[in-house]
Write an enzyme that holds these catalytic residues in place. Structure first.
Site, mmCIF file in Angstrom:
data_model
loop_
_atom_site.group_PDB
_atom_site.id
_atom_site.type_symbol
_atom_site.label_atom_id
_atom_site.label_comp_id
_atom_site.label_asym_id
_atom_site.label_seq_id
_atom_site.Cartn_x
_atom_site.Cartn_y
_atom_site.Cartn_z
ATOM 1 N N TYR A 134 35.627 20.832 22.702
ATOM 2 C CA TYR A 134 37.190 20.911 22.169
ATOM 3 C C TYR A 134 38.042 20.099 23.212
ATOM 4 C CZ TYR A 134 41.827 22.808 23.275
ATOM 5 O OH TYR A 134 43.234 22.995 23.579
ATOM 6 N N HIS A 135 37.614 20.237 24.339
ATOM 7 C CA HIS A 135 38.516 19.288 25.460
ATOM 8 C C HIS A 135 37.932 18.101 25.511
ATOM 9 C CE1 HIS A 135 38.307 23.367 27.604
ATOM 10 N NE2 HIS A 135 39.555 23.085 27.928
ATOM 11 N N SER A 148 34.124 20.853 27.234
ATOM 12 C CA SER A 148 33.694 21.226 25.990
ATOM 13 C C SER A 148 33.925 20.189 24.871
ATOM 14 C CB SER A 148 34.213 22.642 25.916
ATOM 15 O OG SER A 148 35.603 22.469 25.179
ATOM 16 N N THR A 206 45.824 19.494 26.708
ATOM 17 C CA THR A 206 45.575 20.555 27.478
ATOM 18 C C THR A 206 45.266 19.944 29.081
ATOM 19 O OG1 THR A 206 43.561 22.075 27.782
ATOM 20 C CG2 THR A 206 43.130 20.241 26.422
ATOM 21 N N LYS A 259 40.424 16.670 22.712
ATOM 22 C CA LYS A 259 41.808 16.508 23.019
ATOM 23 C C LYS A 259 41.824 15.049 23.808
ATOM 24 C CE LYS A 259 44.518 19.445 22.501
ATOM 25 N NZ LYS A 259 45.329 19.926 21.370
#
Length: 479
Positions: free
Chosen positions: A263-264, A261, A226, A267
């Protein structure tokens, strides 16, 4: 002339399929995105559009043929025959569109999915704008429409026994990894969701890397990263690596990452693990740092009502542009977070599937992790709202824009200049937002506006309030 005629036939077929799909799906409401669309109901509703579906399937195959005949050297090839591609997360938004795109072009496709995305909707009380069928019915209908077979394996890649069996039985030449929890707001709901996101994403990716090393060492990995990994630095964002001069010495290093976040951050961990294993085990990998994806239509997903892709508009899984379009369609003010100067890269779902194909057709050499920034245009949130407001009014919609407190911790005004040349160099011809807004987004949202649940539109997850208490009931609907 042949290509021009084919394009006209293709556009006509899309209009026919659109009308047929609207008629067939009218009034079909799914109680939760994971609920099963009654096959008998849909089949009865679609009996009047069989001829249109058959015609569309012919056009899907013809499109691939024309692409192959007219593609310049080094650009998108349409002949994937003999190439085996495993798509992890192939039931999701990007994964489903990619699976059909590759299958239509001759690649042998296997979808691997644990269906957790559908479970998130059931868990949180969400729903997709579109009535999506089960993955089994989707795959079955694709075979009927296209004459192509997609293999299906249901299981969790965090389960090594399942993943190793899937690799051994399918023997992929390429593995496309979409199989992660992909929402920043979901990862910030509470401690439980943060831990799940980190475990699911990081451990799943490590398992895939081990599967390649031990079972298919010549398999090329295409991983969806991302652009959010980079954050919003006050310098240009390069494609994966940056050359630095420091104290008289020079080195090329991975570009610094600043996730905003859990989530990031997951990644970022993925990218670091991939880089290490490429060096240590000579794995070939392509890391695609994707921007924000919008739209729902591809030629393949619009070939039949049962192939329709999901469309998220809620505050947890709905991306900015998709949310704005739905808000405009139902007369809800466009909810701009904070000052609205947040700038990101964006791309059409039709370009997502093309980028994946380009990465497959041009694999990284063993021992190298290539990084491509996968987006086509940059917009601020305010610019998106202005575009939707302008285009919505052309359709007679009453569109207003409102500023709401930003639930995220992020810069709301910042410099942003990200490079994105490598995929274009390989042959990507982007669909730009100005050319696709009416056809791909607003008219589609208006068609399905009766399915919109207004209480899901406003953001309900606040980064500053993430705690240890399970917050399932308060995650989807703002108080």
């Amino acid at each position: 002339m042949q290509c021009s005629t084919m394009q006209q036939q293709k556009l006509a077929g899309r209009r026919e399929a659109k009308a047929a799909a609207q008629k067939a799906c009218a009034g079909v409401r799914v109680a939760g995105a994971s609920a099963r669309v009654p096959v008998s109901t849909v089949r009865q509703a679609t009996s009047s559009v069989r001829a249109a579906s058959r015609a569309t399937s012919v056009k899907v195959q013809a499109t691939a043929t024309v692409e192959k005949a007219t593609a310049p050297a080094g650009s998108l090839s349409s002949n994937g025959a003999g190439t085996r591609v495993m798509i992890i997360g192939g039931d999701g938004y990007c994964g489903w569109a990619t699976a059909l795109h590759l299958s239509a072009r001759g690649y042998e496709v296997c979808i691997v999915d644990n269906l957790c995305r559908r479970q998130f909707d059931l868990q949180l009380g969400l729903d997709t704008l579109t009535p999506i069928a089960t993955i089994h019915d989707r795959v079955r209908r694709w075979g009927e429409v296209s004459g192509k077979h997609i293999s299906l394996q249901i299981g969790d890649i965090c389960d090594w026994e399942f993943l190793s069996q899937a690799f051994t039985s399918f023997k992929p030449n390429h593995v496309v990894h979409f199989g992660e929890q992909r929402s920043a707001p979901y990862s910030m709901i509470d401690r439980q969701k943060a831990v799940f996101t980190q475990h699911n994403n990081v451990i799943g990716t490590i398992n895939v890397l081990f599967a390649i090393k031990e079972l298919q060492p010549d398999c090329h990995m295409v991983k969806l990263g991302t652009m959010g990994e980079y954050g919003t630095p006050n310098i240009d964002i390069e494609e994966g690596y940056i050359t630095i001069n420091h104290n008289g010495r020079t080195d090329t290093l991975p570009y610094p990452k600043q996730g905003n976040s859990f989530y990031h951050l997951s990644k970022i961990h993925d990218s670091t693990n991939m880089l290490f294993t490429c060096k240590a085990w000579k794995i070939a990998a392509t890391d695609l740092n994707q921007g924000v994806v919008y739209g729902v239509r591809t030629d393949e997903t619009m070939a039949d009502p049962l192939l329709l892709n999901r469309y998220d508009y809620d505050g947890i899984f709905g991306t900015a542009l998709n949310r704005f379009v739905v808000q405009a369609a139902v007369g809800h003010p466009l909810t701009v977070y904070g000052k609205g100067g947040q700038t990101r890269g964006f791309l059409d779902i039709r370009d997502t599937v093309r980028c994946i194909q380009l990465a497959i057709d041009n694999p990284a050499p063993k021992g190298e992790m290539r990084v491509y920034n996968q987006f086509t245009e940059q917009f601020s949130v305010n610019q998106l709202a202005e575009i939707v407001e302008r285009e919505g009014k052309k359709l007679g919609l009453n569109v207003e824009v409102t500023k709401v407190p930003n639930p995220r911790v992020e810069l709301e005004e910042h410099y942003y200049n990200a490079k994105c040349t490598k995929l274009r160099d390989l042959g990507l011809q982007p669909h730009l937002l100005a050319d696709s807004m009416i056809d791909s987004l607003l008219e589609f949202a208006v068609t399905y506006k009766d399915r919109v649940r207004h209480e899901l539109i406003k953001p309900a997850v606040d980064w500053r309030k993430t705690g240890v208490k399970v917050n399932t009931m308060g995650a989807a609907v703002a108080r």
